[in-house]
Design a protein around this motif. Structure first.
Motif, PDB file in Angstrom:
ATOM      1  N   SER A  53       0.837  -1.338   0.169  1.00 36.59           N
ATOM      2  CA  SER A  53      -0.034   0.178   0.090  1.00 36.59           C
ATOM      3  C   SER A  53       0.621   1.556   0.175  1.00 36.59           C
ATOM      4  O   SER A  53       0.235   2.266  -0.468  1.00 36.59           O
ATOM      5  N   ASN A  54       1.995   0.986   0.278  1.00 36.79           N
ATOM      6  CA  ASN A  54       3.057   1.494   0.564  1.00 36.79           C
ATOM      7  C   ASN A  54       3.178   2.619  -0.924  1.00 36.79           C
ATOM      8  O   ASN A  54       3.754   3.987  -1.226  1.00 36.79           O
ATOM      9  N   THR A  57       0.038   5.088  -1.106  1.00 43.52           N
ATOM     10  CA  THR A  57       0.948   6.278   0.048  1.00 43.52           C
ATOM     11  C   THR A  57       1.824   7.247  -0.767  1.00 43.52           C
ATOM     12  O   THR A  57       1.611   8.935  -0.829  1.00 43.52           O
ATOM     13  N   ARG A  60      -0.224   9.120  -2.858  1.00 47.13           N
ATOM     14  CA  ARG A  60      -0.700  10.546  -2.112  1.00 47.13           C
ATOM     15  C   ARG A  60       0.186  11.478  -1.922  1.00 47.13           C
ATOM     16  O   ARG A  60      -0.026  12.380  -2.000  1.00 47.13           O
ATOM     17  N   ALA A 109      -3.664   8.072  -6.602  1.00 44.30           N
ATOM     18  CA  ALA A 109      -3.849   6.905  -5.102  1.00 44.30           C
ATOM     19  C   ALA A 109      -4.636   5.845  -5.253  1.00 44.30           C
ATOM     20  O   ALA A 109      -3.394   4.891  -4.680  1.00 44.30           O
ATOM     21  N   ASN A 113      -3.668   1.481  -6.230  1.00 39.09           N
ATOM     22  CA  ASN A 113      -3.742   0.758  -5.384  1.00 39.09           C
ATOM     23  C   ASN A 113      -4.815  -0.542  -6.184  1.00 39.09           C
ATOM     24  O   ASN A 113      -4.370  -1.400  -5.592  1.00 39.09           O
ATOM     25  N   THR A 172      -1.922  13.623   4.747  1.00 42.08           N
ATOM     26  CA  THR A 172      -3.001  12.706   4.269  1.00 42.08           C
ATOM     27  C   THR A 172      -1.891  11.983   4.959  1.00 42.08           C
ATOM     28  O   THR A 172      -2.939  10.925   4.684  1.00 42.08           O
ATOM     29  N   THR A 176      -4.130   8.067   5.139  1.00 42.81           N
ATOM     30  CA  THR A 176      -4.271   6.880   4.918  1.00 42.81           C
ATOM     31  C   THR A 176      -3.871   5.882   5.548  1.00 42.81           C
ATOM     32  O   THR A 176      -4.581   4.816   4.912  1.00 42.81           O
TER      33      THR A 176
END
Length: 198
Positions: A53-54, A57, A60, A109, A113, A172, A176
């Protein structure tokens, strides 16, 4: 010759032992880790979910930083903005520029994702078409929530003495964390289930 045949067919030596030995030789130093992953697939999946997921992230954060630099600092689009539930009218919420920054950051994002989670984490056998419309519903929920919160979080952080860039970063981070809590169960059990999970 006969002795060798008898030895290989000995029922007291199951073939699973040799398969296990071959597996350990094949995986080498990763043998213990591979066994742990096989024994704890759900924990490993959650770890992968958070690690990978980073990628979204990072998307984002990068877009939020670029958006703040472009819309807020360079273009000065800080006029108060309010539309339906979106309220960027607080003095330090960055106004229209803050809204546009988080809108672009969230949309990009979510696109990143979706691809990462479907292909690398859940390795879903759901059809792309079936998963996409469900993910679109989740993404809309996440994007709406993440567009509502930053105006308030940014304003609160600036009142606490943070500069605009740091306040946007904190907002942010909040977005997240919220996205992880909401997204994981919905992705695993509804949007991208494996047939064995259904």
């Amino acid at each position: 010759m006969t002795e060798n045949n008898t030895t290989t067919r000995n029922p007291e030596k199951p073939t699973s032992v040799s398969v296990k030995d071959n597996k350990e030789r094949y995986t080498g130093a990763l043998g213990p880790m591979r066994r742990w992953i096989d024994e704890h697939p759900n924990i490993w999946e959650f770890i992968l979910f958070n690690v990978l997921s980073n990628i979204s992230t990072a998307t984002r954060f990068i877009v939020a930083w670029i958006g703040t630099a472009v819309f807020v600092s360079a273009m000065g689009m800080t006029q108060p903005f309010s539309f339906l539930i979106f309220n960027y009218t607080a003095p330090n919420s960055n106004g229209l520029g803050g809204f546009l920054t988080f809108l672009f950051a969230e949309v990009l994002a979510q696109v990143v994702n979706f691809i990462v989670q479907m292909k690398w984490v859940f390795k879903s056998d759901s059809s792309f078409k079936d998963a996409a419309w469900k993910y679109a519903i989740l993404a809309i929920i996440v994007v709406v929530v993440n567009l509502v919160l930053p105006g308030y979080v940014t304003d609160m952080c600036v009142r606490w003495g943070m500069n605009v860039g740091l306040a946007s970063t904190v907002a942010t981070i909040v977005n997240t964390l919220l996205a992880v809590v909401v997204s994981y169960p919905l992705l695993k059990f509804w949007i991208m289930p494996k047939k064995s999970d259904k």
